[in-house]
Design an enzyme around this catalytic site. Structure first.
Site, mmCIF file in Angstrom:
data_model
loop_
_atom_site.group_PDB
_atom_site.id
_atom_site.type_symbol
_atom_site.label_atom_id
_atom_site.label_comp_id
_atom_site.label_asym_id
_atom_site.label_seq_id
_atom_site.Cartn_x
_atom_site.Cartn_y
_atom_site.Cartn_z
ATOM 1 N N LYS A 60 -10.040 6.495 3.951
ATOM 2 C CA LYS A 60 -11.373 6.072 4.381
ATOM 3 C C LYS A 60 -12.475 6.595 3.459
ATOM 4 C CE LYS A 60 -14.747 4.457 6.563
ATOM 5 N NZ LYS A 60 -15.374 4.394 5.243
ATOM 6 N N CYS A 89 -13.135 0.651 8.023
ATOM 7 C CA CYS A 89 -12.199 0.180 6.994
ATOM 8 C C CYS A 89 -12.248 1.092 5.776
ATOM 9 C CB CYS A 89 -12.560 -1.219 6.526
ATOM 10 S SG CYS A 89 -12.800 -2.408 7.853
ATOM 11 N N SER A 90 -11.079 1.304 5.141
ATOM 12 C CA SER A 90 -11.059 2.011 3.863
ATOM 13 C C SER A 90 -11.639 1.072 2.803
ATOM 14 C CB SER A 90 -9.636 2.435 3.506
ATOM 15 O OG SER A 90 -8.787 1.309 3.453
ATOM 16 N N ILE A 123 -12.503 -0.536 -1.202
ATOM 17 C CA ILE A 123 -11.799 -1.037 -2.382
ATOM 18 C C ILE A 123 -12.072 -0.045 -3.507
ATOM 19 C CG2 ILE A 123 -11.860 -2.883 -4.110
ATOM 20 C CD1 ILE A 123 -12.502 -4.767 -1.653
ATOM 21 N N CYS A 130 0.825 -1.211 0.000
ATOM 22 C CA CYS A 130 0.000 0.000 0.000
ATOM 23 C C CYS A 130 0.857 1.258 0.000
ATOM 24 C CB CYS A 130 -0.933 0.003 1.199
ATOM 25 S SG CYS A 130 -1.694 -1.599 1.462
ATOM 26 N N HIS A 134 -9.075 4.187 -1.472
ATOM 27 C CA HIS A 134 -7.718 3.644 -1.311
ATOM 28 C C HIS A 134 -7.347 2.714 -2.458
ATOM 29 C CE1 HIS A 134 -4.067 2.280 0.407
ATOM 30 N NE2 HIS A 134 -4.525 1.337 1.190
#
Lengths: 136, 389
Positions: free
Chosen positions: B332, B210-211, B213, B87, B336
């Site tokens: 977020k 969670c960030s 997809i 990442c 991402h």
């Protein structure tokens, strides 16, 4: 993971065999072929861990990758072995009982499977150490 | 070593961009950066392409050549290099571009990043992302990234009495910032209740911790500082580019709740830029999960260890607060696309320092910091940018 990749690690995964550096006496699990402290001057030998430790942190996994989705919810944890090193594994117990600091011992279990016709992984998981007096 | 500046920035919208391919996204971001810098293709000396997992997400490797080709630069035989650090691939591509110009090896460099994550099933995406952790000793035990960060969160809550509400307020703040970013994947307000009532992914992290997809790409044009004003009236100067490694596996960290690589990269960056954390006006940090932003503001030195939760709840990190964090909406809310994220952070900092960030503009921003993490902390990249040379 592919068959050769898993096969290469069988003794480590099945019997909790890591390594110990004879020079600095540091224990490693997962195994390493070079001691991060002594580097080239270290001497790594295989070492079988007793399998006792405590839960350093944990989570209950409600969602996972395709190889593990069928097992959810399961407890994923970082366990500190009594000899020193930390490892990632699963703890098999009630989700109500799991807590930081819980004493656990290793057990041989099925880890996962690739598909109905694929490989089945076995390895080491942990269970609560119910009677601490019988630890050693 | 010579001083370096960013003279052009570009970014695609972030989101589930089913109608656009990887190469189209990168070219779109690259063209907008080149037009922003007002340069010609023939002036470009080199390309750096940040990408984590083209092999898994679009079954395509050799992305350096692909991008050079589709950017129309193959006929000029311009060197193009793919850079990977999970990442942190984007942050590392940016750093490679900066190092190339600072060294004098190249003059004009495009550093970009792109990821196309929605072409495959979500479980395949999760598994591809899990490759950023230790496959042999974490992945095979059933660890995923939400799982690893959940274990960080669990221990942070245990040691420092951090609460789920404090975690949730990071997501609420970043969604709020996202409403002011037309490129963001999520531009809707949420509440603490939205987060706490959403489905549990890995206890204590809900899906709103969670960030997402994301598909997207971003790019910057890097030039030597002495000629930067040839291209723009508002060059953004690179005051520090620092990178550090930590253990690949979370279980090998000295302290599970501290990303040593972030601490090391930040300390190198502050030394290089001759600034302290108190001099930083705002930061774009790696909030792949809400707990990650809390750890980041601690490990970057904005607050003391353990105080990230209460600091987030106090509003200190909101736009208008003492140290605004993730004005873009962060990973977020802005999204991402892993290979693009580290470059997008620099794009946001440049826009803020140029005073072109629209409704999310931070008043009087002079010095901005970016923080990009690979995996659970195996790699960290920290950059410091300034309006002043």
């Amino acid at each position: 993971m592919s068959v050769p990749r898993f096969w290469r690690r069988l003794k480590n995964l099945y019997n909790l065999i890591g390594t110990r550096c004879e020079k600095c006496n540091e224990y490693y699990y997962p195994p390493r072929n070079m001691c991060p402290k002594c580097r080239r001057s270290g001497l790594m030998v295989p070492f079988k861990f007793k399998g006792f430790g405590e839960v350093l942190t944990y989570t209950v996994m409600h969602s996972s990758t395709k190889d593990y989705a069928k097992q959810t919810p399961y407890i994923l944890a970082i366990i500190k072995l009594d000899e020193g090193p930390n490892l990632t594994s699963q703890v098999i117990c009630s989700h109500k009982d799991i807590h930081i600091g819980m004493r656990v011992k290793s057990t041989f279990r099925r880890l996962g499977e690739e598909s109905e016709r694929g490989m089945i992984y076995y390895g080491t998981k942990f269970v609560p150490l119910i009677n601490p007096s019988k630890e050693f | 070593m010579r001083d370096v500046a960013i003279v052009g920035v570009g970014c695609t919208e972030f989101g589930e961009l089913w109608d656009r391919s990887f190469r189209e996204l990168f070219v779109e971001a690259g063209i907008s950066a080149i037009e922003d810098a007002n340069i010609q293709g023939g002036e470009i000396d080199a390309l750096y392409v940040g990408n984590m997992s083209g092999g898994r997400f679009i079954e395509q490797e050799h992305l350096g050549a692909l991008i050079a080709d589709y950017a129309g630069l193959a006929s000029l035989n311009i060197p193009s290099t793919r850079v990977e650090a999970a990442c942190a691939s984007g942050g590392l591509a940016l750093r490679q571009g900066i190092v190339a110009v600072a060294s004098g090896y190249h003059d004009i460099v495009i550093a970009g990043g792109a990821e196309k994550m929605t072409d495959v099933d979500v479980q395949i995406t999760t598994d591809a992302l899990a490759a950023a952790a230790d496959r042999e000793w974490e992945g095979v035990m059933g660890a995923t990234f939400p799982g690893l960060y959940a274990m960080i969160a669990r221990l942070h809550m245990h040691k420092y009495a951090t609460t789920q509400e404090q975690l949730a307020c990071v997501a609420v703040k970043n969604h709020h910032n996202g409403t002011m970013n037309p490129k963001a994947q999520f531009q809707n307000e949420i509440s603490i209740e939205t987060v706490l009532n959403s489905i549990m992914v890995a206890d204590p992290l809900h899906i709103y911790d969670c960030s997402p997809i994301t598909d997207g790409a971003s790019a910057v044009v890097i030039a030597p500082a002495e000629i930067a004003r040839k291209y723009t009236d508002t060059p953004i100067y690179v005051k520090a580019s620092a990178q550090a490694s930590g253990t690949l596996a979370l279980h090998d960290r000295l302290d599970i709740t501290t990303l040593d690589a972030t601490v090391a990269a930040a300390s190198r960056a502050y030394r290089m830029a001759k600034v302290t954390p108190g001099d930083i006006d705002f930061a774009e940090v790696h909030d792949c999960f809400t707990i990650a932003e809390i750890c980041a503001i601690e490990d970057l030195g904005f607050v003391r260890k353990g105080e990230g939760g209460p600091a987030s709840l106090s509003g200190m990190t909101a736009i208008g607060g003492k140290i605004p964090i993730n004005p873009s909406g962060g990973l977020k809310a802005c999204g991402h696309p892993v290979g693009a994220t580290g470059v997008k952070q620099a794009v946001e900092v440049a826009l803020q320092l140029r005073g072109e960030a629209g409704r999310r503009q931070i008043d009087g921003a002079e010095i901005g910091l970016t923080h990009n993490v690979g995996g659970s902390g195996g790699t960290a990249v920290v950059h410091i940018f300034s309006r002043e040379k």
